[in-house]
Write an enzyme that holds these catalytic residues in place. Structure first.
Site, PDB file in Angstrom:
ATOM      1  CG  ASP A 271       2.050   0.640 -10.709  1.00 14.94           C
ATOM      2  OD1 ASP A 271       2.488   1.765 -11.007  1.00 14.94           O
ATOM      3  OD2 ASP A 271       1.143   0.456  -9.875  1.00 14.94           O
TER       4      ASP A 271
ATOM      5  CD  GLU B  91      -1.440  -5.759  -9.692  1.00 17.20           C
ATOM      6  OE1 GLU B  91      -1.611  -5.074  -8.656  1.00 17.20           O
ATOM      7  OE2 GLU B  91      -0.536  -5.513 -10.533  1.00 17.20           O
TER       8      GLU B  91
ATOM      9  N   GLY C 231       1.953   3.024  -2.548  1.00 11.69           N
ATOM     10  CA  GLY C 231       1.753   3.968  -3.640  1.00 11.69           C
ATOM     11  C   GLY C 231       2.935   4.010  -4.586  1.00 11.69           C
ATOM     12  CG  LEU C 232       6.591   3.932  -3.416  1.00 10.18           C
ATOM     13  CD1 LEU C 232       7.842   3.609  -2.608  1.00 10.18           C
ATOM     14  CD2 LEU C 232       6.728   5.297  -4.084  1.00 10.18           C
ATOM     15  N   GLY C 233       3.736   1.281  -6.409  1.00  7.62           N
ATOM     16  CA  GLY C 233       3.527   0.194  -7.355  1.00  7.62           C
ATOM     17  C   GLY C 233       3.951  -1.157  -6.826  1.00  7.62           C
ATOM     18  CB  SER C 234       4.474  -2.441  -3.383  1.00  6.13           C
ATOM     19  OG  SER C 234       3.181  -2.185  -2.878  1.00  6.13           O
TER      20      SER C 234
ATOM     21  N   GLY D  17       0.804  -1.220   0.000  1.00  7.42           N
ATOM     22  CA  GLY D  17       0.000   0.000   0.000  1.00  7.42           C
ATOM     23  C   GLY D  17       0.830   1.260   0.000  1.00  7.42           C
TER      24      GLY D  17
END
Length: 347
Positions: A165, A153, A117-120, A115
């Site tokens: 992402d 995904e 916000g860095l595209g994890s 979570g």
């Protein structure tokens, strides 16, 4: 040691969404096209594949302290527990192993919490696919890895979101991306001079807000607004597209201040796309950074929480750093990386 018995490790970089984020969402990009500017950073998600001799399949989320073990099968319960691991494994086995289960332990961990916000989550899938690509010698190019990760995904695991992402994690570096209907994506790598990259790194502050976020709720609101042709949502997305083009030009020219101005406008445009993008906690943190000397800032990713990025003159960055230290959360320095997902066998 037999080659197949050696563990395979892979890593994929996380990314900063610099401009245009959200315009890669369907149905907006299908109808209007989407433009994104992003850059990979030296924070990674890792995947490890180890062959097993006991006929079992084991999934491990090491950073989340979760593990699951099954008899070798493709019939996993999609119950919210390590769903991306199950979906990636099943897709690889179906597409590249004749639908036969392969006894392995698949372990993952990340440099940042979920979570962020860095595209994890997308980066996690890319890392797993890259590990399987090495383990099974799969003939997959960069576009194919990213497209497969997107399918795992968004389709197999049913998680809402855009497309940037998967491509950022696979390709790495600074990229201007174009998204169109029929899942057509064009990745344009940008040649940024080292001096510009150095100045950008010296100007950026990355702050983990510690604020919880529900990206799927934000994305659902954005998709609903687009599908219903909500004027404010559409205008916000169109502005984000224009700002991606403007930021690309500023970055290529080394206009760091101009880049920051575009970032600020992008944050205002982003807030028009969904009411959940911001909240009082984020606005307070934003105000604290700006009062301390930052001249630009935004939330990374869908919004609502996770990481925020701020820009300040390098001489003022310590002031911004000290101001944010008084907030709940944690600070990180930004270092960009040129390389995307990669995998190797242990020796």
């Amino acid at each position: 040691m037999d080659e197949n018995s050696r563990p395979v490790r892979a890593r994929a970089p996380l990314r900063l969404g610099l401009a245009g984020g959200g315009s890669d969402l369907s149905p907006f990009c299908d109808e209007y096209g989407g433009f994104i500017l992003n850059a990979s950073i030296a924070l990674f998600v890792y995947a490890i594949i180890q062959r097993r001799s006991d006929g079992k399949v084991c999934f491990v989320g090491a950073d989340r302290q979760e593990s699951l073990i099954y008899d070798a099968t493709l019939d996993f319960p999609m119950d919210g527990k390590l769903s991306l691991h199950k979906a990636a494994y099943k897709r690889i086995m179906c597409d590249f192993n004749r639908g036969l289960p392969l006894p392995v332990t698949l372990t993952t961990y990340s440099d940042v919490p979920a979570g962020s916000g860095l595209g994890s989550s997308s980066t996690l899938v890319v890392a797993m696919i890259e590990a399987f690509k090495e383990a099974l010698s799969l003939p997959l190019g960069e576009y194919e890895v990213a497209q497969l990760a997107h399918r795992v995904e968004r389709v197999d695991a049913g998680m809402a979101g855009g497309k940037q992402d998967q491509y950022a994690a696979t390709f790495g570096g600074f990229n201007f991306m174009e998204f169109y209907g029929d899942n057509r994506v064009i990745v344009n790598p940008l040649r940024i001079s080292p001096s510009i990259v150095n100045e950008l790194e010296a100007s950026l502050v990355l702050f983990n807000t510690g604020v919880s976020r529900d990206s799927e709720a934000i994305i659902a609101e954005q998709i609903s607004g687009i599908a219903n042709h909500d004027r404010q949502s559409i205008e916000g997305m169109q502005s984000l597209k224009r700002e991606a083009i403007e930021m690309k030009e500023a970055m290529l020219k080394g206009d760091i201040r101009g880049l920051g101005e575009v970032m600020s406008r992008g944050w205002e445009s982003k807030k028009k796309t969904a009411g959940l993008v911001t909240n009082p906690d984020l606005e307070r943190i934003y105000s604290a950074a700006m009062s301390a000397g930052a001249y630009s800032g935004k939330v990374s990713g869908a919004g609502g929480g996770g990481f925020m990025m701020f820009m300040a003159d390098p001489a003022r960055r310590p002031d911004v750093w000290r101001a944010l230290e008084r907030e709940r959360g944690s600070l990180m320095r930004v270092q960009f990386t040129e390389h995307g997902a990669t995998a190797w066998r242990c020796r």
